[in-house]
Design an enzyme around this catalytic site. Structure first.
Site, mmCIF file in Angstrom:
data_model
loop_
_atom_site.group_PDB
_atom_site.id
_atom_site.type_symbol
_atom_site.label_atom_id
_atom_site.label_comp_id
_atom_site.label_asym_id
_atom_site.label_seq_id
_atom_site.Cartn_x
_atom_site.Cartn_y
_atom_site.Cartn_z
ATOM 1 N N ASN A 18 7.221 63.973 39.196
ATOM 2 C CA ASN A 18 6.737 64.765 37.625
ATOM 3 C C ASN A 18 5.446 65.246 38.022
ATOM 4 O OD1 ASN A 18 8.557 64.000 35.511
ATOM 5 N ND2 ASN A 18 8.777 62.227 36.592
ATOM 6 N N ARG A 26 -6.798 42.511 32.811
ATOM 7 C CA ARG A 26 -6.389 43.715 32.326
ATOM 8 C C ARG A 26 -7.343 44.630 31.454
ATOM 9 N NH1 ARG A 26 -1.247 45.442 33.312
ATOM 10 N NH2 ARG A 26 -0.300 43.552 33.943
ATOM 11 N N ILE A 82 0.917 48.287 32.583
ATOM 12 C CA ILE A 82 1.021 48.135 31.008
ATOM 13 C C ILE A 82 -0.441 48.116 30.743
ATOM 14 C CG2 ILE A 82 1.542 46.478 29.148
ATOM 15 C CD1 ILE A 82 3.624 45.098 30.812
ATOM 16 N N LEU A 83 -0.582 48.946 29.674
ATOM 17 C CA LEU A 83 -2.047 49.475 29.167
ATOM 18 C C LEU A 83 -2.199 48.452 28.093
ATOM 19 C CD1 LEU A 83 -1.271 53.070 29.447
ATOM 20 C CD2 LEU A 83 -2.856 51.964 30.933
ATOM 21 N N ASN A 116 4.119 60.021 27.771
ATOM 22 C CA ASN A 116 4.742 59.180 28.745
ATOM 23 C C ASN A 116 6.001 59.791 29.001
ATOM 24 O OD1 ASN A 116 5.153 57.100 31.068
ATOM 25 N ND2 ASN A 116 6.171 55.704 29.497
ATOM 26 N N HIS A 154 9.658 58.386 29.969
ATOM 27 C CA HIS A 154 10.568 57.371 30.460
ATOM 28 C C HIS A 154 12.014 57.174 30.825
ATOM 29 C CE1 HIS A 154 11.475 52.815 30.587
ATOM 30 N NE2 HIS A 154 12.418 52.963 29.515
ATOM 31 N N SER A 172 13.284 60.419 28.212
ATOM 32 C CA SER A 172 12.648 60.311 26.911
ATOM 33 C C SER A 172 10.965 60.559 27.213
ATOM 34 C CB SER A 172 12.771 59.075 25.892
ATOM 35 O OG SER A 172 14.134 58.672 25.887
ATOM 36 N N THR A 194 1.977 54.462 22.485
ATOM 37 C CA THR A 194 1.351 53.442 21.476
ATOM 38 C C THR A 194 1.392 52.297 22.058
ATOM 39 O OG1 THR A 194 3.487 52.892 20.497
ATOM 40 C CG2 THR A 194 2.289 54.807 19.559
ATOM 41 N N LEU A 208 5.401 48.704 24.273
ATOM 42 C CA LEU A 208 5.788 49.176 25.509
ATOM 43 C C LEU A 208 6.980 49.934 25.502
ATOM 44 C CD1 LEU A 208 5.350 49.172 28.699
ATOM 45 C CD2 LEU A 208 7.137 47.064 28.616
ATOM 46 N N ASP A 209 6.893 51.277 25.912
ATOM 47 C CA ASP A 209 8.088 52.341 25.920
ATOM 48 C C ASP A 209 8.549 52.372 24.519
ATOM 49 O OD1 ASP A 209 7.567 52.558 28.599
ATOM 50 O OD2 ASP A 209 8.970 51.034 29.063
ATOM 51 N N GLU A 250 13.698 65.272 33.710
ATOM 52 C CA GLU A 250 12.218 65.074 33.299
ATOM 53 C C GLU A 250 11.203 66.400 33.633
ATOM 54 O OE1 GLU A 250 11.612 61.348 35.396
ATOM 55 O OE2 GLU A 250 12.185 60.118 33.761
HETATM 56 C C1 GRF Z 1 9.953 58.711 36.568
HETATM 57 O O1 GRF Z 1 11.494 58.377 36.499
HETATM 58 C C2 GRF Z 1 9.432 58.366 34.907
HETATM 59 O O2 GRF Z 1 10.523 58.452 34.139
HETATM 60 C C3 GRF Z 1 9.124 57.011 35.452
HETATM 61 O O3 GRF Z 1 8.768 56.815 36.630
HETATM 62 C C4 GRF Z 1 9.380 57.679 37.301
HETATM 63 C C5 GRF Z 1 8.335 58.380 38.137
HETATM 64 O O4 GRF Z 1 8.644 59.159 39.205
HETATM 65 N N1 GRF Z 1 8.216 56.649 34.462
HETATM 66 P P1 GRF Z 1 8.125 60.193 39.845
HETATM 67 O O5 GRF Z 1 6.640 59.446 40.727
HETATM 68 O O6 GRF Z 1 7.476 61.228 39.095
HETATM 69 O O7 GRF Z 1 8.664 60.877 40.967
#
Ligand code: GRF
Length: 212
Positions: free
Chosen positions: A14, A65, A92-93, A107, A109, A136, A141, A144-145, A174
Site C-alpha cells: 500500500n 503502550r 493498537i493505538l 486506515n 482494513h 474498507s 477512532t 478498533l477497526d 486497496e
Molecule cells: C493490507 O491488507 C491492509 O489492509 C492491512 O494490512 C495489509 C498491509 O499490506 N491493514 P501492505 O504492507 O501494504 O502490503
C-alpha cells in the site's frame, strides 16, 4: 504543499501505491516520512528507494503502550503533517494518540467492515463460505477497526481460493481506493464530524461512499 506521514509494519505494498500516486500527481501531497515499528519491514526499503526519510520506533524498552504512543507522536510531530496514513501498521493505538490526530488519520482494513475487524480476515471469509470479501478505508477512532467507513471495494471469492490469493486480490483493490480517499481528505472534500464521515457536504452511509 501537503504532507503525509505513513506508518507501516511490513510488506508496504500500500505504501508503494501511495508513493506511485504522489509521483503521478494522483495524491496532492508528498510523503514526509515513513515510520515502522519493525526494523525489518520491507516497506522501509521501498521508502528509501523512493528517497523518503524512514524511521523505526521499536516498542522494546517502552514500559507501556501510552509511553510508546507518546514517543510515536513526538516523532511524527517533527515532520510537517497533513494526514497520517496507517498502511498495515500492526499496533493498537491508545485513545490519547487517536484523539490527538482525530479526523487526520486513515486506515485501510482488509474486510468489508463491520464484518471481520481484527486479524485473519481472509481466513474468516473463506471459513465462513462468503461469496464476497473486500476492503474498507475508514477514519481511525477509538474503536478498533470501527471508525466511520469512507469507501469499500468488493472482490469475489472463488471456490479454489486460498488465503494468499484472496489477500492479493483484496490488496489490488486497496491500492486503487486508498490514494483516492487520501486525496479527498487532503483536498478538503472529506471530513470527520461527530464520528460521521462527510464527503462533499453530505454524511456518508454506514458502508461508505456509493454504498446505497
Ligand atoms: C493490507 O491488507 C491492509 O489492509 C492491512 O494490512 C495489509 C498491509 O499490506 N491493514 P501492505 O504492507 O501494504 O502490503
Amino acid at each position: 504543499m501537503k504532507h503525509l506521514v505513513v506508518l507501516i509494519s511490513g510488506e508496504g505494498s500500500n505504501l508503494q501505491a501511495l508513493i506511485d500516486a504522489c509521483q503521478q500527481g494522483k495524491i496532492a501531497a508528498r510523503i514526509a516520512a515513513v515510520i515502522s515499528h519493525r526494523a525489518d519491514a520491507y516497506g522501509l526499503t521501498r521508502a528509501a528507494t523512493a528517497g523518503i526519510e524512514t524511521k523505526t520506533l521499536n516498542p522494546v524498552g517502552f514500559a507501556s503502550r501510552e509511553d510508546y504512543d507518546r514517543a510515536l507522536a513526538a516523532l511524527i510531530d517533527r515532520y510537517p503533517l497533513s494526514v497520517i496514513v496507517l498502511a498495515g501498521f500492526m499496533r493498537i493505538l491508545t485513545s490519547a494518540f487517536v484523539e490527538r490526530y482525530a479526523g487526520r488519520m486513515l486506515n485501510v482494513h482488509p474486510s468489508l467492515l463491520p464484518r471481520y475487524p481484527g486479524l485473519h480476515t481472509h481466513r474468516q471469509a473463506l471459513a465462513n463460505g462468503d461469496a464476497e470479501h473486500g476492503t474498507s478505508v475508514h477514519f481511525v477512532t477509538d474503536e478498533l477497526d470501527g471508525g466511520p467507513v469512507i469507501l469499500q471495494a468488493r472482490v469475489p471469492i472463488f471456490a479454489q481460493d486460498d488465503e494468499q490469493i484472496l489477500a492479493q486480490r483484496v490488496k489490488t483493490q486497496e491500492h486503487a481506493i486508498y490514494p483516492l480517499v487520501i486525496n479527498w481528505l487532503l483536498t478538503g472534500r472529506l471530513s470527520l464530524r461527530d464520528n460521521v464521515a462527510w464527503l462533499d457536504g453530505a454524511p456518508l452511509p454506514a458502508a461508505g461512499y456509493a454504498a446505497d
